[in-house]
Design a protein around this motif. Structure first.
Motif, short mmCIF file in Angstrom:
data_model
loop_
_atom_site.label_atom_id
_atom_site.label_comp_id
_atom_site.label_asym_id
_atom_site.label_seq_id
_atom_site.Cartn_x
_atom_site.Cartn_y
_atom_site.Cartn_z
N VAL A 169 0.88 -1.17 0.00
CA VAL A 169 0.00 0.00 0.00
C VAL A 169 0.93 1.23 0.00
CG1 VAL A 169 -1.74 1.32 1.22
CG2 VAL A 169 -1.91 -1.17 1.16
N ILE A 188 -7.23 4.41 4.10
CA ILE A 188 -6.91 3.16 3.41
C ILE A 188 -8.05 2.15 3.60
CG2 ILE A 188 -5.39 1.12 3.45
CD1 ILE A 188 -3.06 3.09 4.14
N ILE A 202 0.41 -6.63 4.64
CA ILE A 202 0.53 -5.33 3.94
C ILE A 202 1.87 -4.70 4.28
CG2 ILE A 202 -0.39 -2.98 3.75
CD1 ILE A 202 -3.15 -4.05 4.42
N TYR A 204 3.45 -1.01 4.00
CA TYR A 204 3.15 0.39 3.70
C TYR A 204 4.43 1.06 3.21
CZ TYR A 204 -0.92 -0.77 6.55
OH TYR A 204 -2.04 -1.37 7.05
N VAL A 278 -1.65 -1.22 -4.06
CA VAL A 278 -2.67 -0.19 -4.00
C VAL A 278 -1.93 1.14 -3.85
CG1 VAL A 278 -4.57 0.76 -2.63
CG2 VAL A 278 -4.36 -1.72 -2.93
#
Lengths: 470, 201
Positions: A169, A188, A202, A204, A278
């Protein structure tokens, strides 16, 4: 060699045993335990005649069920008192370091791990608590587990796991003023949904993440579970190393330099491939307020409670309709016009020293609205003492906030700190589920700054305008 | 852990997405130190009225669904807190099988640890089962883990399940015993554990 993600590097360095088609046995470097999810695990060990394999890699503290009133007063709930005594007895019996209710190191398990320097890059960290994802802020693989798995880790120091997928992300660009780490993660979750991260770890990345302090990174990783993710992580860098240097359980002296050299090899290699990526632009983020009963039901402070026709007919619309009914909100209401009764600043999401400083900066010289009851619950006794040394307690007390002892408190309402039915709370915690803060209670998740501003006004306000005015 | 091969029972429909573990078992019951006694706490806030009597509006309280052993429900079931008290409560309530479009990861693991079979089916198939269970209260299904098939009156739905999960449920095997067969591998890993992970105290 093919480029690897940080998660893959940590995973590969912890494989104890693997066999095709079966879960991989992963070694655990740090096991945090607390009173609520451990008693049945210790009992299981006793019944099977097993010991704790690595008491030196296991620590225990009390946080979930303890009252936040003065430590000089007794724990009046007899069931909670038994649970606390049970953890003390288990820690003694199995030789585990225990920070009890009177220890200066006591606190929410996800606050004291980093604060004491136990949480370090590259480690595999587990705890019987879903918000263990917090520790990923240091470039660790940290995940919440159930009580059977707690027992498994106590007995074997390993955890059998199917390898999760990886998701990047990336939050590009600079964060606008007044927009915090809490708003990044709420933004998010609002975009990918509460199950968007299911099956993934995830990572970041991006400029907006890199520019966060360790406290901010912990807030982001903390709520990875609210996106459904197995874990969240952020690559370690100079900010991480500076935070850890000198902490009591971090490597010391020459060992620290050697550790830093190893930690520098952890970040994902250029060209490493994630299963999903993303991308979010930081300049599109605003301060957020949740309006519903899961953390994905979120609106910007400038927005309104949504109309039902904004949802697909079927389960999603039914769910929104039910949420609005529970929350007592009308579609189309401006978020700013929602009045509040209570304010809670605390929880493993937002109770660290930086959170308290940010809230105090808003509160300083002002008064809590007379119809609001507001409380601050520091994340640990250490945070509380530091805040008091900085005079933050006096700022909150002068404004009319309650200043409490450390614990999980009204984030989950296991102790006496709960909402009454129908009460509406601006909360810096992580879950706005039905009844989470007390049966019938209505929770709106916000940043510490937004919670502080709401306490003064008696309704939600845009913290960006507040800072402009002053 | 009790082995699970074939379950035949009443299907209870709970047509809500994102049912979190706070709903499955609220926090006030987490202070107990036992593994049992959570059945009466299952879905507490939905299930009981203020005076403690059963809420007649709550679907599981309808007489036709009493004694159900198969729960069919919405997506992302079991999200939120890691509390294993949630599957303990569901198991004690009587559920051995939960069917949904998706499950939260930690809850899914916790079910496996307690011999509850979670089955993931496409949203349309789940909605169809919910509709049938609502239209024919008390409808029974057979969930056959050996054949990986759900059967009922005019119903035959195959399902996928991870091979190792199936093996463990069929045999009622506990993880710790399986892992301790690799005791040598654990000891060997401890010898080669990266040095930087062993600094600090």
């Amino acid at each position: 060699m093919a480029p690897k993600t940080m998660f893959e590097k940590i995973w590969d360095a912890h494989v104890v045993y693997e066999e095709p088609g079966k879960p991989t046995l992963i070694y655990v470097d740090l096991h945090l335990t607390h009173e609520v999810t451990s008693p049945q695990a210790f009992e299981g060990l006793r019944l099977a005649g097993r010991r704790v394999r690595r008491p030196d890699l296991t620590i225990a503290t009390v946080d979930h069920a303890i009252p936040t009133w003065s430590r000089d007063l007794p724990v009046t709930d007899p069931i909670a008192a038994t649970q606390l005594a049970t953890l003390a007895a288990n820690a003694r019996e199995f030789g585990i370091t225990f920070y009890d209710i009177r220890s200066p190191h006591q606190g929410i398990v996800h606050v004291i791990g980093p604060q004491l320097g136990y949480t370090q890059p590259g480690k595999v960290i587990v705890c019987g608590d879903s918000h263990t994802s917090t520790h990923g802020a240091f470039g660790a693989f940290a995940l919440g587990i159930g009580t059977s798995e707690v027992e498994h880790v106590l007995a074997t120091q390993t955890l059998p796991m199917m390898k999760p997928k990886t998701m990047e992300v990336r939050v590009e660009g600079t964060l606008p003023p007044g927009v915090t780490a809490k708003d990044i993660i709420l933004g998010i979750i609002g975009r990918i949904g509460t199950a968007g991260g299911t099956g993934y770890v995830i990572e970041y990345t991006g400029e907006a993440i890199r520019s966060l302090s360790m406290e901010g990174r912990m807030t982001v990783c903390n709520m990875s579970i609210e996106a459904g993710a197995r874990a969240g992580m952020i690559a370690p860098d100079e900010t991480t190393f500076a935070y850890l240097r000198g902490r009591p359980h971090a490597p010391q002296g020459a060992d620290f330099e050697k550790a830093v050299a190893a930690w520098r090899t952890l970040p994902s290699d250029p060209g490493a491939v994630y299963d999903r990526t993303v991308v979010i632009r930081a300049d599109e983020l605003e301060p957020y307020v949740t309006w519903g009963t899961n953390p994905g039901m979120v609106a910007p402070i400038s927005g309104r409670v949504p109309q039902l026709d904004e949802f697909e007919p079927g389960p999603d619309r039914q769910s929104a309709e039910r949420a609005l009914e529970y929350m007592g909100l009308k579609p189309g209401t401006p978020i700013r016009e929602i009045p509040i009764d209570r304010v809670f600043i605390g929880s493993c999401t937002n109770s660290r020293i930086e959170d308290l400083r940010a809230a105090a900066a808003i509160v300083r010289g002002h008064k809590v609205n007379p119809k609001v009851r507001a409380m601050v619950v520091p994340g640990s006794t250490g945070v509380k003492l530091q805040a008091e040394a900085e005079g933050l307690d006096q700022i909150f007390l002068d404004a009319g906030f309650e200043w409490r002892e450390a614990g999980c408190s009204m984030c989950l309402g296991m102790n006496p700190d709960i909402l009454a039915p129908g009460e509406r709370c601006a909360s810096t915690s992580n879950r706005n589920f039905e009844g989470r803060q007390g049966k019938g209670g209505r929770t709106h998740l916000v940043s510490p700054q937004m919670a502080a501003a709401a306490a003064l006004a008696g309704h939600f306000v845009d913290v960006r305008e507040l800072t402009k005015e002053r | 852990m009790e082995p699970l091969r074939v379950v035949t029972g009443i299907v209870a429909p709970l047509n809500r997405p994102n049912v979190d573990t706070d709903q499955i078992v609220p926090k006030q019951f987490l202070k107990r130190i036992e593994r049992t006694g959570y059945g009466p706490a299952a879905f507490y806030d939905w299930r009981y009225l203020e005076d403690g009597s059963d809420n007649p509006e709550f679907v599981l309280n309808k007489p036709a669904y009493r004694g159900a052993s198969i729960l069919v429900t919405g997506k992302n079931f079991g999200c939120g807190s890691s509390r294993e008290h949630a599957p303990w409560a569901l198991l004690e309530y009587g559920f051995r099988v939960i069917i949904a479009p998706s499950f939260a990861d930690i809850f899914n693991n916790n079910c496996l640890q307690n011999g509850i079979l979670t089955i993931t089916l496409p949203e349309e198939q789940v909605q169809e089962l919910i509709r049938l269970a609502e239209e024919q209260p008390g409808m029974k299904l057979t969930v056959d883990l050996e054949q990986q098939e759900i059967r009922g009156d005019g119903i035959q739905i195959p399902f996928e399940v991870d091979e190792f999960k199936r093996f463990r449920l069929l045999n009622g095997l506990d993880d710790i015993g399986l892992t301790l067969q690799h005791e040598d591998a654990i000891a060997a890993y401890e010898q080669r554990r990266p040095e930087y992970l062993t600094y600090g105290k």
